[in-house]
Write an enzyme that holds these catalytic residues in place. Structure first.
Site, PDB file in Angstrom:
ATOM      1  N   ASP A  19       0.837  -1.195   0.000  1.00 10.30           N
ATOM      2  CA  ASP A  19       0.000   0.000   0.000  1.00 10.30           C
ATOM      3  C   ASP A  19       0.878   1.252   0.000  1.00 10.30           C
ATOM      4  O   ASP A  19       1.884   1.314   0.699  1.00 10.30           O
ATOM      5  CB  ASP A  19      -0.910   0.000   1.240  1.00 10.30           C
ATOM      6  CG  ASP A  19      -1.780   1.238   1.308  1.00 10.30           C
ATOM      7  OD1 ASP A  19      -2.580   1.451   0.387  1.00 10.30           O
ATOM      8  OD2 ASP A  19      -1.633   1.999   2.284  1.00 10.30           O
TER       9      ASP A  19
ATOM     10  N   HIS B  63       4.700   4.042  -3.458  1.00 15.19           N
ATOM     11  CA  HIS B  63       5.524   5.140  -3.956  1.00 15.19           C
ATOM     12  C   HIS B  63       5.941   6.104  -2.849  1.00 15.19           C
ATOM     13  O   HIS B  63       6.855   6.910  -3.058  1.00 15.19           O
ATOM     14  CB  HIS B  63       4.758   5.905  -5.041  1.00 15.19           C
ATOM     15  CG  HIS B  63       3.356   6.250  -4.650  1.00 15.19           C
ATOM     16  ND1 HIS B  63       2.327   5.363  -4.789  1.00 15.19           N
ATOM     17  CD2 HIS B  63       2.828   7.364  -4.093  1.00 15.19           C
ATOM     18  CE1 HIS B  63       1.210   5.915  -4.338  1.00 15.19           C
ATOM     19  NE2 HIS B  63       1.494   7.123  -3.912  1.00 15.19           N
TER      20      HIS B  63
ATOM     21  N   ASP C  20     -10.330   1.816  -4.672  1.00 21.05           N
ATOM     22  CA  ASP C  20     -10.104   3.223  -4.333  1.00 21.05           C
ATOM     23  C   ASP C  20     -11.016   4.167  -5.112  1.00 21.05           C
ATOM     24  O   ASP C  20     -11.097   5.353  -4.760  1.00 21.05           O
ATOM     25  CB  ASP C  20      -8.644   3.602  -4.622  1.00 21.05           C
ATOM     26  CG  ASP C  20      -7.681   2.895  -3.682  1.00 21.05           C
ATOM     27  OD1 ASP C  20      -8.030   2.732  -2.505  1.00 21.05           O
ATOM     28  OD2 ASP C  20      -6.595   2.502  -4.132  1.00 21.05           O
TER      29      ASP C  20
END
Length: 1137
Positions: free
Chosen positions: A545, A548, A646
């Site tokens: 999760d 980045h 999401d």
């Protein structure tokens, strides 16, 4: 037993390939070769892939690879190679030095290679270790994954999980992605974990408390009973702001003690919060800011008041500037005391106070004395000189402060702009939530920091709390920075993300501060490692999760620990780096196997088709690759979702008619696919990870179930099961090639092709990115032309709406639209279809869309016509004469070992080296000199081939094949006609010695006329490349032992003998005497060979034969290669001339 695949990677000096992605599979061999730039260097290569099969991976343990030479030559380094036997999944690093050292600091190049895991459908984590050699373990290949996301908190009490998860199984999914199953924080967000080591207490019942062991037992039962694997999220970079362990170990977060650079940002955060509360209380109504924000003029008033009144009052620049008077006094005292200067810098700069106290920044006093305690011509006294020095120094200090104040003001202006933009989205924009009234529960913008409730008070009191030990409980929240560099930590001291309000905050979670290594924060590293180990002991894979924003070195450490427990861990991530190169850095460093992609990101049907083409497999008609081939860069393997959890529902973003055709498009991609629970039930809203509290429904085996139960009649569930089954079968049966054909603005056809038997499945879907004006209208859709016969309609589905039902949101269970349904028909003959009409046109089938309304999908099976099938079998039979293990349609190996006169080897064995010049080489002028009407073949859009023979084609194919460049002009020319095939055969038939070979080519390549044009480049390359290899090897056999036993480099040089030495009609030398003829019986006097002086200008006519050049080249081209008679004849001819 299958022959091992070998991938060859050529090393070049100074090459860093950390942004290049290479994918390999277990059981393959990675072979390193030296590039030309390294031939003379003492290269040593090191790799951290384990040397033994069951050896645990150690990222810092490198083994030196041994260089091997097949020729045994110590001088010729061209054939040197080193190999890695691939047997462990993960990502591995290699580096090499060119100075003979082993120190990685001296590396002349490095790179990574990624090895895919083997996903076993066994409860044993690594069954291959314990299984018998002849025992087969069922596996799930990555391209056959169908994954569904479930939000774990919506599964309800643990005893009810199986019934709710059975919906996924009955819909055809073979992997379930669980959002975090751990105890959640006060926001109840699925990703705000309060305690990483305990399960969510909402799973407990009155009688029992459940733990990781119970989940592990269920996961194993899902594998045994459903053949379904599981993965879950690994959340490493934040924790819920009410995590008890965070309060006990505040050093684990970014607080105002260990990160004092955040103090100004914290104060700005509190200023904006108090400003928001005052607006909610109506205190700014007189200034044009009411308590309900819904107009653009309200935003402008907010901007004006903040910039002109609120922020200036707090003098935020003082956290960065210095007290000039204090520094000036110290400077004057130092001059008066004649303080010695220890060292100095070239210029005077402002030094930030590390504790970020007001006006406590400073300058380097030694530098100040060096630059400003100087002689002042014209002064009358020492006091006057000091005064002048202090004046100059003060001017510099004021200048430094002024520049810093301007810099801070720029940060504050940006902060205000970002704040107003956030307010605009939340309160004004039509596509935002349009909250309306400002309140403590709904402020203008969410906070960037959290603090104990007891700290709340006036701004003056809250500023006092920033300093001293109390600041350790004031912590920065986590979030996402749009467009930021993911390789940099946005909370570091050199970043101003929090001050500039550039963070999209997650106010319920604190950002974790790991430091650079475990000793920087021992508790945090150990806590998260234990959390990771507990997780992978249960689940087959993890989703990283917020990958980045997770420090790479932290994720490396945790995944290394994870793979010690589960070596074949499946790792997926969703990266928002904005750069494929940066994506590859994350994949290489972390061993990410699949990147999450989403069809919902497409803007239209054509864009969605492009996603399938990009992520969904190789192109139809791809070249057949050899067992040993170059290791080429690749794109990241995709886990391609129709919708991720999401994002909003496609029902509300597009229309109810779109989910099924869009999921059909995704199902035709040759990669892993995924979906979100609720998509198949046509839930018309976003199932929010924070706000949703209702539960999923459970599976029912009876008709007309009511909540909390559902069956396959709900939404598109039945259709999705068919699509999932189709996707799985296409993956495991080798339908690896994909073709996307846009038929209209909203209709797309996608082909999955099997390169072995050349069967295809073709899916046509009509999307509806917007609600159709007339859902019952077909309109015009371009007919679809397919090469071959349509033998079956696998299924067809029509999407419709009924007026008998109306959607009402169930208060307890997540439900979907009841007024839309799928009418599905399976296994039909083409004539029985209600959506399409199929008609024959020669060997092709034409599909007309009769009743194909929005939401419709049809899948047909297509096979080649009998004539094409037979032609391909004949081509394969011909190619098998090269020694290739070709296969028939049944899968039987075809290998022609006969040696009759029509066999390729028998024909080639009769050729001389002079014949090889004709077959393999000859430039344009040499070919034209024969007068047979042939020259170099001109490829439209590319230009003439360098050579008329097969080597000219190989020069092009050597680039086109490995890169699968089916758009190359050569491939276009082959698809458009048979000119090149005819050319290859006919130019050989005009020569008596190569006539048989030309006829062989004509016989084999002639069958290309009977196969679909999209397959012609593939089979043409197979024939030409195979023939070239046999001819080249035969040429080596006709040369000297020095050549035969030489390295590849020697073989390549020896081909110059074939290239330069040949008969050219218009370049004849004087005839030999009768005596010489009698002593040279092997020489063809009627077709005398000569050596070209150079290509292309010195290849024919009077420019070809130069005595000087002949005698210079004769030793290497003729004597070393064993062509003594040809050398003798060439000498005599030159003497005669």
């Amino acid at each position: 037993m299958l022959t091992k695949q070998i991938r060859v990677l050529t090393l070049n000096g100074g090459e860093n390939r950390e942004t290049t992605l290479y994918r390999l599979q277990k059981g393959w061999i990675l072979r390193f070769n030296l590039g030309p730039s390294l031939f003379v260097s003492p290269v040593r290569i090191f790799c951290n892939h384990p040397t033994k099969k069951n050896e645990p991976f150690d990222r810092n343990k490198y083994t030196e690879l041994k260089w091997n030479s097949p020729s045994g030559s110590k001088v010729d380094r061209h054939d040197l190679f080193a190999e890695v036997q691939i047997h462990t999944a993960g990502s591995f690093n290699y580096y090499f030095t060119a100075d003979g050292s082993k120190d990685r600091q001296h590396a002349d190049g490095e790179g990574y290679f990624l090895v895919d895991p083997i996903l076993s459908l066994s409860t044993n984590d690594n069954p291959s270790e314990e299984a018998d050699d002849d025992e087969e373990v069922e596996e799930l290949c990555l391209d056959s994954i169908q994954c569904q996301t479930v939000i774990a908190k919506l599964l309800g009490p643990f005893p009810e999980w199986e019934g709710r998860l059975k919906v996924s199984y009955e819909t055809g999914y073979n992997m379930i992605h669980f959002t975090p199953i751990q105890e959640l924080g006060q926001s109840n967000s699925a990703y705000s974990i309060r305690n990483q080591l305990c399960l969510n207490p909402s799973f407990n019942t009155k009688d029992k408390k459940y733990g990781y062991n119970d989940v592990e037992k269920l996961v194993n039962e899902m594998v045994v009973n459903w053949k379904t694997l599981s993965l879950t999220d690994l959340v490493l970079n934040h924790t819920a702001n009410d995590s008890p362990w965070l309060q006990e170990h505040p050093e684990c977060g970014y607080n105002l003690v260990n990160s004092p650079h955040l103090k100004p940002a914290f104060l700005v955060d509190r200023i904006l919060l108090h400003f928001s509360l005052d607006i909610g209380d109506g205190k700014y109504e007189a200034k044009g800011i009411p308590d309900t924000i819904d107009k653009m003029e309200h935003l402008e008033a907010i901007r004006r008041v903040l910039q002109e009144e609120v922020l200036p009052h707090f003098k935020l620049h003082e956290f960065f500037t210095m007290d000039i008077e204090i520094i000036l006094r110290d400077f004057k005292r130092a001059i008066e005391e004649a303080r010695p200067i220890a060292s100095s810098r070239p210029q005077l700069d402002l030094i930030q106070d590390p504790q970020y106290r007001r006006n406590k920044s400073t300058v380097d006093m030694n530098t100040a004395l060096h630059l400003y305690n100087t002689d002042k011509p014209g002064v009358s006294s020492r006091a006057e000189r000091i005064q002048r020095c202090c004046g100059d120094f003060k001017a510099k200090l004021e200048d430094l402060n002024r520049h810093k104040m301007a810099e801070v003001q720029d940060h504050l202006n940006t902060a205000v702009s970002n704040f107003v933009a956030n307010v605009k989205y939340r309160f004004v924009d039509g596509h935002g939530p349009r909250i309306g009234k400002v309140s403590a529960k709904e402020p203008l913008m969410w906070n960037y920091f959290v603090q104990p409730k007891s700290y709340d008070g006036t701004l003056a009191a809250e500023e006092v709390n920033m300093d001293g030990d109390s600041g350790k409980l004031i912590m920065a929240v986590n979030g996402w920075v749009m467009g930021d560099d993911p390789l940099r930590n946005f909370a570091d001291p050199d970043r101003y993300v929090y001050l500039r309000r550039e963070l999209i905050p997650w106010g319920d979670s604190c950002k974790l501060r790991f430091g650079k290594e475990p000793k920087d924060c021992p508790y945090l590293w150990q806590h998260m490692k234990e959390y990771t180990e507990k997780t992978v002991k249960v689940f087959h894979g993890v989703r990283l999760d917020n990958c980045h924003s997770t420090p790479i070195h932290v994720a490396e450490y945790m995944l290394d620990a994870a793979r010690k427990i589960r070596p074949d861990l499946y790792v997926v991530a969703e990266l928002f780096t904005g750069s494929e190169c940066v994506d590859n850095i994350f994949m290489n460093k972390l061993g990410i196997n699949s990147l999450i992609r989403e069809a919902l990101s497409a803007n239209d049907c054509q864009d969605q088709g492009r996603l399938v083409y990009k992520y969904g497999g190789t192109s139809v008609g791809s070249f057949i690759q050899p067992r040993v081939q170059p290791l080429l860069p690749t794109t990241a393997h995709a886990l391609f979702f129709d919708q991720t959890h999401d994002n909003e529902s496609p029902v509300e973003k597009r229309s109810p008619y779109d989910p099924f055709p869009s999921s059909a498009i995704v199902a035709m991609a040759c990669c892993a696919t995924g979906s979100n629970r609720g998509y198949d039930q046509l839930v018309p809203h976003h199932i929010h990870v924070v706000n949703e509290e209702r539960l999923y429904m459970s599976w029912a085996t009876w008709d007309l179930p009511e909540p909390p139960f559902m069956n396959d009649k709900f939404g598109i569930t039945a259709g999705k099961k068919i699509l999932n089954q189709l996707h799985y079968q296409l993956g495991v049966t080798g339908f690896s090639e994909v073709y996307v054909d846009q038929l209209s603005h909203d209709t797309v056809a996608i082909t999955r092709h099997n390169p072995i038997n050349h069967d295809s499945y073709v899916m046509v879907a009509r999307t509806a990115f917007h609600h159709p004006h007339n859902p019952k209208e077909t309109g015009y859709i371009r007919p679809l032309t397919l090469d071959g016969d349509i033998t079956e309609i696998v299924f067809e589905a029509k999407f419709s709406m009924t007026d008998g039902y109306k959607y009402e949101k169930n208060p307890k269970y997540i439900n979907g639209l009841p007024n839309y349904y799928l009418d599905i028909r399976e296994n039909l003959s083409p004539e029985a279809s209600g959506l399409i009409k199929v008609r024959k046109q020669g060997d092709s089938s034409i599909v007309d869309f009769h009743t194909f309304t929005p939401g419709c999908v049809v899948v047909v099976k297509q096979v080649l016509p009998t004539r094409a099938k037979n032609a391909i079998l004949k081509i394969r039979r011909g190619v098998s004469q090269f020694g290739y293990l070709m296969r028939s349609y049944s899968g039987r190996t075809m290998f022609d070992e006969s040696f009759d006169k029509s066999n390729f080897h028998a024909i080639v064995s009769k050729l001389t080296l002079s014949d090889m010049n004709i077959v393999l080489y000859r430039c344009d002028s040499e070919e034209k000199a024969d007068g047979n009407g042939f020259g170099a073949y001109d490829i439209p859009g590319h230009g003439p081939m360098v050579y008329c023979g097969l080597r000219g084609l190989m020069a092009v194919l050597a680039h086109v094949r490995p890169n699968n460049d089916l758009g190359h002009p050569l491939c276009n020319n082959l698809r458009e006609g048979n000119w090149l095939s005819d050319y290859v055969a006919k130019r050989l038939q005009v020569h008596p010695t190569t006539k048989d070979l030309g006829q062989w080519f004509e016989g084999v390549l002639g069958h290309l006329k009977d196969i679909p044009r999209f397959l012609v480049p593939c089979y043409f390359d197979t024939v030409i490349t195979g023939a070239y290899v046999v001819l080249r090897d035969q040429a080596m056999k006709l040369m000297s032992e020095f050549i035969q036993d030489g390295s590849t480099f020697v073989h390549m040089l020896s081909l110059g003998s074939l290239q330069f030495c040949g008969f050219v009609k218009n370049a004849k030398l004087p005839k030999l005497s009768e005596f010489v003829k009698s002593t040279t019986p092997k020489v063809d006097v009627d077709h005398p060979l000569s050596l070209a002086a150079g290509f292309p200008h010195f290849a024919s006519g009077y420019m070809r034969n130069w005595g000087r050049d002949t005698f210079i080249a004769i030793r290497g081209l003729l004597l070393l290669t064993g062509r003594f008679c040809d050398a003798k004849y060439a000498c005599f001819m030159q003497f005669n001339s």
